[in-house]
Design an enzyme around this catalytic site. Structure first.
Site, short mmCIF file in Angstrom:
data_model
loop_
_atom_site.label_atom_id
_atom_site.label_comp_id
_atom_site.label_asym_id
_atom_site.label_seq_id
_atom_site.Cartn_x
_atom_site.Cartn_y
_atom_site.Cartn_z
N SER A 56 0.83 6.02 23.64
CA SER A 56 -0.31 6.89 23.86
C SER A 56 -1.28 6.29 24.88
O SER A 56 -0.88 5.87 25.96
CB SER A 56 -0.99 7.18 22.51
OG SER A 56 -1.91 8.22 22.62
N ASP A 86 6.53 15.66 20.62
CA ASP A 86 5.14 15.31 20.93
C ASP A 86 4.50 16.42 21.76
O ASP A 86 5.13 16.96 22.67
CB ASP A 86 5.11 14.00 21.72
CG ASP A 86 3.69 13.48 21.94
OD1 ASP A 86 2.76 13.98 21.28
OD2 ASP A 86 3.52 12.58 22.77
N HIS A 133 4.91 11.91 18.55
CA HIS A 133 4.12 10.96 19.34
C HIS A 133 4.39 9.52 18.90
O HIS A 133 4.48 8.62 19.74
CB HIS A 133 2.64 11.30 19.16
CG HIS A 133 1.73 10.65 20.14
ND1 HIS A 133 1.77 10.89 21.48
CD2 HIS A 133 0.72 9.75 19.96
CE1 HIS A 133 0.83 10.19 22.11
NE2 HIS A 133 0.18 9.48 21.19
#
Length: 440
Positions: A158, A359, A419
């Site tokens: 991320s 994601d 994610h």
């Protein structure tokens, strides 16, 4: 003066405090400590030496960087994703420690057990984040000289990927100049916030293609994304951040609350409605920090783990400054760092990109979009290659991922993962780690 405080525990001693509570201890060797990276800024790190059949000196060292910003590597990355124990303090079968030594760092300062003495200590951009990390790594490798020649990789997730790109550029220079003694071998960018606008611009098409938007929703999400694009093109990055928050709300309204971290799940957040209208940064912080600070993890880190570590200042609470970390970086959120990836590739640094199929916040379509914009001279040849399927180690005979590699760049498409790839597809993530670090 930079100070390094370290606790080193051998064998079964690390979790003696947990044994008395009936928990199974973690094997292997650990170390942890603080580095004062700036005046009033104290960064916490936690190292697990590789605990597999081979000696740690024959295996790579991996630095894991969490996202947020404000997400804790020593907490979420450690106990929810790749550490030797899970949140229930049970052994994790897909722990990365079985094939690499793993260094978790609570970064930027103020994250997790890291802390600042005052508001001026928080980082406000990735340049400061990179500078702080260089101070920590210089101290770390000086103190742990036995790891200086071990291949060193930075893995990220991320916003951690955005920070990893900046850190890697500075680390590559520092190693060349002899300022940091380590064997820097590459960086891996997982579901990374490298080009935020490319992510936002592809939310609509991705959701539409997965039947989570109708025609009206696609139009509204596209309009919101275009507003973000315009602000970024004008380099009005604070405004772009606010418009990013608006775009997320438009997505939320049109999808009945899709989970930005895995589109096949839904996690309603009643707390968001209590925020003041127009408080965009607080809304973003709550939406993207809260999933990394589940109550059970907060209790673990501020209870048994705090007791185990034995050096956390009495006035420091794990995650207590997380939202301030997030807010302090708000002006930097929407700035792209694609140029940094180009610098790494041009310098010959090994760069890997990996992304989860499910994601949304950093969807694969957006990742491919910025990758295809690279100035890297190898891009035309890379784009002409076909990808190769990978068998899922957890389900033999089932495709778990695809990958494509050319020279010092590779891309991994991880199937059935959101994610947080190691949480969703632990065995496939472990296999990817081995491939990136050239163990398979």
């Amino acid at each position: 003066m930079v100070q390094l405080t370290t606790y080193l525990i051998l064998g079964l001693l690390p979790l003696l405090a947990l044994v008395s509570a009936g928990r199974r201890p973690s094997p292997g060797k650990e170390a942890w400590g603080y580095v004062d990276v700036r005046e009033g800024a104290h960064m916490f790190w936690w190292l697990y030496y590789a605990d597999g059949p081979a000696s740690y000196q024959d295996l790579p060292l991996v630095l894991w960087l969490q996202g947020g910003p404000g997400g804790s590597s020593t907490g979420f990355g450690n106990f929810e994703e790749i550490g030797p124990l899970d949140r229930e303090l049970q052994p994790r079968k897909t722990s990365w420690v079985q094939t690499a030594s793993v260094l978790f760092v609570d970064n930027p300062v103020g994250t997790g057990f890291s802390y600042v003495d005052g508001p001026d200590g928080f980082s406000r951009d990735v340049a400061t984040v990179a500078s702080d990390m260089l101070v920590l790594l210089r101290s770390f490798f000086t103190q742990r000289s036995e790891l200086q020649n071990v291949p060193f990789y930075i893995f990220s997730e991320s916003y951690g990927g955005k920070m990893a790109a900046a850190i890697s550029v500075e680390l590559s220079k520092a190693v060349t100049e002899g300022a940091v003694k380590c064997n820097f071998a590459g960086v891996a960018l997982g579901d990374s916030w490298i080009s935020p606008v490319d992510s936002v611009l592809t939310w609509g098409p991705y959701l539409y293609s997965t039947s989570l938007l109708d025609d009206y929703g696609l139009l509204e999400v596209t309009e919101a994304a275009e507003a973000v694009r315009k602000a970024v093109e004008e380099q009005s990055f604070q405004k772009a951040t606010e418009l990013w928050s608006v775009a997320e709300s438009v997505v939320d309204q049109n999808t009945n609350g899709v989970n930005f971290y895995n589109i096949l799940t839904k996690e309603p957040d009643e707390e968001l409605s209590s925020l003041a209208k127009g408080d965009f940064i607080a809304l973003l912080a709550r939406r993207h920090i809260r999933p990394l600070h589940r109550q059970s993890l907060v209790q673990l880190m501020n209870g048994e783990i705090r007791d185990k570590l034995g050096l956390i200042p009495h006035n420091v609470t794990w995650g207590g400054q997380a939202e301030e970390v997030f807010s302090s970086m708000a002006g930097d959120f929407m700035r792209p760092v694609v140029a940094l990836v180009d610098q790494l590739l041009a310098a010959g640094v090994n760069v890997s990109v990996y992304n989860g199929q499910l994601d949304l916040i950093v969807d694969t379509m957006g990742q491919e979009r910025w990758v295809n914009s690279l100035a890297w001279e190898g891009l035309p040849t890379y784009k002409g290659l076909r990808w190769t399927p990978l068998d899922d180690p957890a389900a033999p005979g089932t495709t778990g991922a695809f990958y494509k590699r050319y020279r010092n760049f590779s891309f991994y498409w991880i199937l059935r993962a959101g994610h947080m790839i190691p949480s969703d597809q632990g065995a496939m993530a472990l296999q990817m780690l081995k491939m990136v670090t050239q163990q398979s």
